[in-house]
Every structure is written in C-alpha cells, then in structure tokens.
Write a protein that holds these residues in place. Structure first.
Motif, mmCIF file in Angstrom:
data_model
loop_
_atom_site.group_PDB
_atom_site.id
_atom_site.type_symbol
_atom_site.label_atom_id
_atom_site.label_comp_id
_atom_site.label_asym_id
_atom_site.label_seq_id
_atom_site.Cartn_x
_atom_site.Cartn_y
_atom_site.Cartn_z
ATOM 1 N N PRO A 69 0.850 -1.195 0.000
ATOM 2 C CA PRO A 69 0.000 0.000 0.000
ATOM 3 C C PRO A 69 0.883 1.242 0.000
ATOM 4 O O PRO A 69 1.982 1.243 0.573
ATOM 5 N N GLN A 70 0.405 2.304 -0.643
ATOM 6 C CA GLN A 70 1.215 3.511 -0.750
ATOM 7 C C GLN A 70 0.373 4.739 -0.441
ATOM 8 O O GLN A 70 -0.852 4.736 -0.594
ATOM 9 N N GLU A 71 1.045 5.786 -0.006
ATOM 10 C CA GLU A 71 0.391 7.075 0.186
ATOM 11 C C GLU A 71 0.700 7.937 -1.033
ATOM 12 O O GLU A 71 1.860 8.212 -1.339
ATOM 13 N N VAL A 72 -0.346 8.331 -1.734
ATOM 14 C CA VAL A 72 -0.201 9.132 -2.951
ATOM 15 C C VAL A 72 -1.001 10.413 -2.770
ATOM 16 O O VAL A 72 -2.224 10.369 -2.573
ATOM 17 N N ASP A 73 -0.299 11.551 -2.780
ATOM 18 C CA ASP A 73 -0.948 12.854 -2.608
ATOM 19 C C ASP A 73 -1.809 12.895 -1.350
ATOM 20 O O ASP A 73 -2.942 13.410 -1.349
ATOM 21 N N GLY A 74 -1.287 12.312 -0.289
ATOM 22 C CA GLY A 74 -1.991 12.364 0.979
ATOM 23 C C GLY A 74 -3.082 11.326 1.159
ATOM 24 O O GLY A 74 -3.762 11.319 2.188
ATOM 25 N N ARG A 75 -3.243 10.440 0.197
ATOM 26 C CA ARG A 75 -4.275 9.411 0.277
ATOM 27 C C ARG A 75 -3.621 8.033 0.313
ATOM 28 O O ARG A 75 -2.717 7.756 -0.465
ATOM 29 N N ILE A 76 -4.122 7.191 1.211
ATOM 30 C CA ILE A 76 -3.638 5.817 1.255
ATOM 31 C C ILE A 76 -4.321 5.031 0.147
ATOM 32 O O ILE A 76 -5.546 5.000 0.062
ATOM 33 N N MET A 77 -3.502 4.401 -0.699
ATOM 34 C CA MET A 77 -4.023 3.630 -1.816
ATOM 35 C C MET A 77 -3.597 2.180 -1.651
ATOM 36 O O MET A 77 -2.441 1.883 -1.338
ATOM 37 N N LEU A 78 -4.574 1.285 -1.847
ATOM 38 C CA LEU A 78 -4.328 -0.133 -1.641
ATOM 39 C C LEU A 78 -4.234 -0.871 -2.959
ATOM 40 O O LEU A 78 -4.928 -0.538 -3.923
ATOM 41 N N PRO A 79 -3.382 -1.886 -3.022
ATOM 42 C CA PRO A 79 -3.276 -2.700 -4.244
ATOM 43 C C PRO A 79 -4.513 -3.576 -4.393
ATOM 44 O O PRO A 79 -4.912 -4.299 -3.478
ATOM 45 N N LEU A 80 -5.098 -3.550 -5.546
ATOM 46 C CA LEU A 80 -6.348 -4.255 -5.772
ATOM 47 C C LEU A 80 -6.173 -5.771 -5.698
ATOM 48 O O LEU A 80 -7.028 -6.482 -5.193
ATOM 49 N N ARG A 81 -5.086 -6.245 -6.233
ATOM 50 C CA ARG A 81 -4.869 -7.686 -6.207
ATOM 51 C C ARG A 81 -4.810 -8.207 -4.773
ATOM 52 O O ARG A 81 -5.361 -9.248 -4.448
ATOM 53 N N THR A 82 -4.153 -7.464 -3.931
ATOM 54 C CA THR A 82 -4.028 -7.868 -2.537
ATOM 55 C C THR A 82 -5.388 -7.975 -1.874
ATOM 56 O O THR A 82 -5.678 -8.932 -1.147
ATOM 57 N N ALA A 83 -6.242 -6.984 -2.109
ATOM 58 C CA ALA A 83 -7.577 -7.004 -1.509
ATOM 59 C C ALA A 83 -8.405 -8.145 -2.079
ATOM 60 O O ALA A 83 -9.210 -8.746 -1.379
ATOM 61 N N ALA A 84 -8.192 -8.448 -3.354
ATOM 62 C CA ALA A 84 -8.917 -9.565 -3.953
ATOM 63 C C ALA A 84 -8.585 -10.861 -3.223
ATOM 64 O O ALA A 84 -9.465 -11.669 -2.930
ATOM 65 N N GLU A 85 -7.304 -11.064 -2.936
ATOM 66 C CA GLU A 85 -6.889 -12.264 -2.221
ATOM 67 C C GLU A 85 -7.463 -12.270 -0.801
ATOM 68 O O GLU A 85 -7.856 -13.309 -0.281
ATOM 69 N N ALA A 86 -7.501 -11.088 -0.193
ATOM 70 C CA ALA A 86 -7.955 -11.005 1.189
ATOM 71 C C ALA A 86 -9.463 -11.199 1.323
ATOM 72 O O ALA A 86 -9.930 -11.764 2.307
ATOM 73 N N PHE A 87 -10.221 -10.746 0.339
ATOM 74 C CA PHE A 87 -11.680 -10.748 0.472
ATOM 75 C C PHE A 87 -12.397 -11.700 -0.470
ATOM 76 O O PHE A 87 -13.617 -11.701 -0.545
ATOM 77 N N GLY A 88 -11.662 -12.510 -1.184
ATOM 78 C CA GLY A 88 -12.304 -13.532 -2.001
ATOM 79 C C GLY A 88 -12.964 -13.016 -3.253
ATOM 80 O O GLY A 88 -13.859 -13.663 -3.812
ATOM 81 N N GLN A 89 -12.563 -11.850 -3.725
ATOM 82 C CA GLN A 89 -13.127 -11.299 -4.945
ATOM 83 C C GLN A 89 -12.203 -11.594 -6.135
ATOM 84 O O GLN A 89 -11.052 -11.971 -5.972
ATOM 85 N N ARG A 90 -12.747 -11.389 -7.327
ATOM 86 C CA ARG A 90 -11.962 -11.584 -8.536
ATOM 87 C C ARG A 90 -12.099 -10.348 -9.416
ATOM 88 O O ARG A 90 -12.992 -9.525 -9.223
#
Length: 591
Positions: A138-159
């Motif tokens: 995850p990275q902070e871009v222009d003051g906003r925390i941005m999460l990698p989509l692939r990572t969340a997919a693995e974490a939450f069972g989405q595709r």
C-alpha cells in the motif's frame, strides 16, 4: 478513532492471470450481460463514473483516481468504499484508521469474522492475525492511502477481469471472448468514459405534473435567502415560463389532484393551503393554516381520502419533532390527530385508522382509531405489539425497523403488519384485528410487505421472497410466484414486480407481470430495470445499464426504446411520464 464504511470489493487487482477466463467447460461460463447486475465496473480511463450492480453512478470526489505501480492497480480507500457491493450473505466491511498509527489500515467484517491489516510501504499484510506476503505494498499518494487491488482480492475472495480497458469486479467468472460480452463491451466503455458532467445542482429540476402539452416543475432559487421554490410551465413549443403563485410556496411537497396542484404557501403574514389550476392558471385559497408556518418544520403530505383533503404538518427536526394530521373543513384545517411520525392512515366511514413510528421510545402500542365525528382517539391492538412496521431479525441478534405504508379496512376488520415487541426474535407478519373487541389473529407467516386484493391477502414471504397468497382468515395458502419479488405493484388483477435471482442487493431486476386471473407469469423487460410504471397510459420501465433510457412494453411484448440517455428522475402522471436527464438540463415527457 475514525471509522469508514468499506465494501467487500476493497482491493481488487489486475494481473496477467486474470486477463482472460479459460474454463474447462466454456459453455457453462456466463457472458458479461449475465453477470452485469452482480458486478462493479470501472474503466482504467476513470471519468468518475461506474456501473454498480447494474446501475450507473456518478462519483463526485475529485480525488478519486486510479494509479498503477509496478504493473499493479492501486485505488484510494474512499473510492473503494464507494464501489461497494453489499449483500446479506457477505455483510459490510469496516475500515478503521487511527491518527496514532497513520500508516496502518485495518479492515474488518464482523459477519464473515475476518480482519485484514495493511501497512503503508509494507509487503506484508495479516488476515485474522496470519501474516501473508504481498507483491505490491500500500502507498500514500498525494496524501491518500491507496491499496493494491490484487491484494484485496486475495484477502476478500473477490476476482477481477480486465476487458479492453474495463475493470470488472465480482465473484463470478465470465467469458471475456463471447459474442455477447463483446457486443456490450464498447457500450459499457463509452458510457463510463463519457466526460459529461451531471446537471449542476443550481439547475436541477423536480417534475410535478402535466396538463395537455404543458409540463409543470419547480426549481430552487439558491441565490435567494432563505431558499425559494419557483414553479415553471413548459409548453409544447419548448418555451419555459415562471408561474407566479404569490408569496413563498412550498413546492417540494406539492400534490397534483384532479387537475389542480395543491401546495402550502406563506403570503404576507398568513399561511394557507392553496391550489393552482393546471389548465386555466388560477390560484385559490383552500384552507387557512393558523397554528403552523414553514419555518416550524415541513409539509409531510397532502392526501385525498373519500373526496376529502388531509394534510400532515411536521414541527421540529427528525429526532425530537412531531406531526399533526388535519382535515380540510370549511376553509380551515381541523386537527384530527397527532403522532411522532405517521406511517400510514386510512379512512373508513367516520373513523380514521393510523400507525405511528416511535422507535426512539417504544415502537409498541402505536395503532390508533380516531372518531372524526366526536374528535376522540383510542388505541387498538394488543398491548406490547407494534404495528405498521417491518421488523427483521438477523443472525446474531441484529434488529431492523422500517415503517410500511400498508393499512387496510375490510368488512369491519383491520389488516396491518404487526409483531410482539416484547419477544426479541418475533418478526413482522400480517394481523387481522377486530376493532370491536380488540382481538387479533396472525394470518400470514413472517413478511415485510402485503396487499389486500379482493378476498385474499398477497404478501412477500420473509424467508424466500416469494409472492404468496392466503384468504383473509389466513387459510388456503398459495405460492403465486417462485421468485424473489421486489418493487411490487398491483393494477387490477395484474401484479408487477422485478426480480434478480442472483443478486440479493435490493435494486435492479427484470420486470415481470403475474396475472391473478389466469395464474400466468410473463417477462416484460429485455433488460434489468431501475424502476417502472404500469398505468392507464401503458407499461414503461427505465434502465441505467449499458443501454440506458426509458422503454415502453408494447402489447405484443416488444420493448421500444423511447429515450436513449441516462435518466435522472421519472414522475408518472395520468398522461404519461415526466423525466429529467442526468447530463442535460430541462424536463421532458413521454406519452
């Protein structure tokens, strides 16, 4: 601590392995149109538009954007929060951020009993305390925390699937190369990359009524202080003219009845209920209002019962306010009853029956009968029961309450939803109440909506969502429609409803009609619909999908597209539909 709602779809990514679906049995994999209503779709060329469960939405935050780092897609938390696909099965995700740990994001779903922790610039996340390596941090871009989509997919069972510049988020795989998918792909992309902005709030219009070729609507004058509501008339030649009503009219609650537009206005030092004649343009005073003014609250409703006018006026705010019901009589408003917040009221003979919504205190003992001749009021029902309220109890003890405008009087009996407020797990069902001796009988299983139709009760079974029917005494149970019926309306012997069997989120669905006469079910819409109207002028529906607009269902079953743009609002009238568009100023009509 600051908490944010976050959807199940938090963090889906695009990878080479997800670019194309190649199942062992391709014939069994649906096309994109078949999973469209269960998906969230955004373009990589993000223009603040998305399809969410079959409906296009505009996302207004200027900070919403998509970034790419090392071949991975990153999305800010707030955008992912908006791109939600909540369901009864999966529950809600909650994101927790604490100022003392600004680089740590905790995402929790109590229903799924899962907690995921991300850390900015760390290639490790934890799922229920178990550490897992991730490819992109995850990275902070222009003051906003941005999460990698692939990572969340693995974490939450989405595709996720990548489709010619589109990111399709969901649980179901689909055939990216099928003819049906390719046929709608470009339409979806064209709509989502449309750079048009919605009509500015200063120019938004609320349709009210129609008469002949004249359309009536109001706009807020935001330059005035206090806010002013102005009525306009647009004729067939396209010319718009303001209608002078006198004083300060309250048009947000105006009601068209028998060719007149009823509204409350404050003129000089008096307040009155007035009526504007849609055909000849005259304004008349209907009744004086002496103990209320617009600054006290708002007009909850104007309603005609047995040829008599009734008005509900609210005083105070939503939390501590209250309402009074008045009958128009002899040029004045005669107070009939008071309530915290009216759910429903009906008239039968000299009696007025009403339900009151008081969840902050006790929802129980909220059914009343008013003797209009004597001006007296008495409670009905069994002590400890609540009426006119849909009560749902979820696993784990969660309770939901919502008022339901369904109250009927027939053959001396009163029919309403009810539940035992003193029983923690009791859910709403239809009760038959005898006002003569205050006895009652439950006549349906748990349900959240019902209708009286002749000598039978039609209701939606709370467990299955099926449309079922019983006699007025609760006997002879029949299942009419084995679908999860939503948006039900009844016109004569025809029942109209929408259904999306694969989506448990209330929203879009296919339009059906069920005939009570011949017990036949007919699919009416070719597309999933946002809403519909079945009336004297015909059957219409409107879609906000990849072929947006208003459609008419022809007698032979064909669907004719009458409007080919994103529709913002629709108001049915006796002469057809009034509508506004999302990206074009004005009010329009379909007849």
């Amino acid at each position: 601590m600051r908490k944010l709602s976050l959807a199940l779809l938090l963090g889906i990514s695009v990878t080479a392995s997800a670019l194309q679906v190649t199942p062992a049995n391709a014939a069994s994999v649906p096309s994109l149109p078949e999973v469209f209503d269960q998906s969230v779709i955004i373009p990589f060329d993000f223009q603040n538009k998305a399809f969410m469960n079959g409906k296009k939405v505009d996302l207004y935050d200027s900070g919403y954007r998509i970034a790419q780092r090392n071949g991975q897609v990153l999305v800010p938390i707030r955008l992912l929060e908006t791109l939600t696909s909540q369901s009864a099965e999966d529950g809600r995700w909650e994101t927790i951020w604490q100022a003392k740990q600004p680089n740590v994001v905790t995402v929790r779903n109590s229903q799924l009993k899962r907690t995921v922790v991300f850390t900015v610039n760390s290639k490790t996340m934890t799922v229920n305390g178990e550490s897992r390596d991730i490819q992109v941090a995850p990275q902070e871009v222009d003051g906003r925390i941005m999460l990698p989509l692939r990572t969340a997919a693995e974490a939450f069972g989405q595709r996720i699937d990548w489709l010619n510049g589109l990111i399709v988020i969901g649980k179901k795989p689909f055939d990216t190369q099928s003819q049906q998918t390719i046929a709608v792909r470009d339409s979806i992309k064209r709509i989502l990359t449309d750079s048009r902005k919605p009509v500015h709030v200063d120019r938004q219009i609320t349709p009210l009524a129609a008469n002949g070729d004249a359309l009536f609507y109001f706009r807020y004058d935001y330059a005035a202080s206090p806010l002013v509501e102005k009525l306009y008339r647009k004729t067939g030649d396209g010319k718009e003219k303001q209608v002078k009503l006198g004083g300060s009219p309250v048009l947000s609650s105006a009601k068209a009845i028998d060719g007149e537009l009823y509204f409350v206005r404050e003129i000089e030092s008096r307040v009155e209920l007035a009526a504007y004649h849609l055909k000849n343009g005259t304004v008349r005073q209907v009744a004086k209002i002496t103990d209320w003014k617009p600054a006290d609250g708002w007009v909850t409703g104007i309603k005609q019962l047995d040829g008599e006018l009734y008005v509900v006026l609210h005083v105070g705010d939503l939390t501590m306010g209250s309402e009074s019901l008045y009958k128009v009589e002899g040029g004045s408003l005669k107070k009939a009853s008071s309530a915290k917040s009216y759910i429903s009221y009906v008239k039968s003979g000299n009696y007025l029956y009403m339900t009151d919504f008081t969840p902050m205190f006790s929802a129980a003992d909220n059914l009343y009968r008013v003797d209009l001749a004597k001006g007296t009021s008495s409670k009905l029902g069994v002590p400890g029961f609540a009426y006119g309220i849909n009560r749902t109890v979820t696993e784990g003890g969660g309770v939901g309450l919502s008022g339901v405008d369904a109250l009927y009087v027939k053959d001396g009996y009163l029919y309403t939803l009810g539940y035992n407020n003193e029983a923690a797990n009791d859910e709403s069902a239809v009760y038959r109440i005898n006002p003569a001796d205050n006895t009652q009988a439950r006549v349906t299983p748990p349900t959240h909506r019902f209708w009286l139709q002749g000598d039978r009760i039609l209701y939606l079974d709370a467990a299955t969502g099926y449309l079922e029917s019983v006699k007025l005494d609760g006997t002879d149970k029949q299942t009419l429609v084995k679908r999860r019926a939503q948006n039900v309306s009844i016109q004569g012997s025809e029942v109209y409803f929408t259904d999306n069997a694969d989506n448990d989120v209330f929203g879009v669905g296919v339009l059906y009609r069920y005939s009570l006469t011949d017990q036949k079910e007919t699919r009416l819409s070719e597309l999933s619909v946002v809403s519909y109207n079945a009336g004297k002028t015909g059957i219409y529906y409107w879609s906000q999908g990849y072929e947006p607009g208003i459609y008419r269902v022809e007698p032979d079953g064909r669907n004719t597209r009458l409007v080919s743009d994103s529709v913002e609002s629709v108001v049915p009238t006796e002469q057809g539909l009034l509508y506004t568009l999302t990206y074009k100023d004005g009010v329009f009509a379909v007849k």
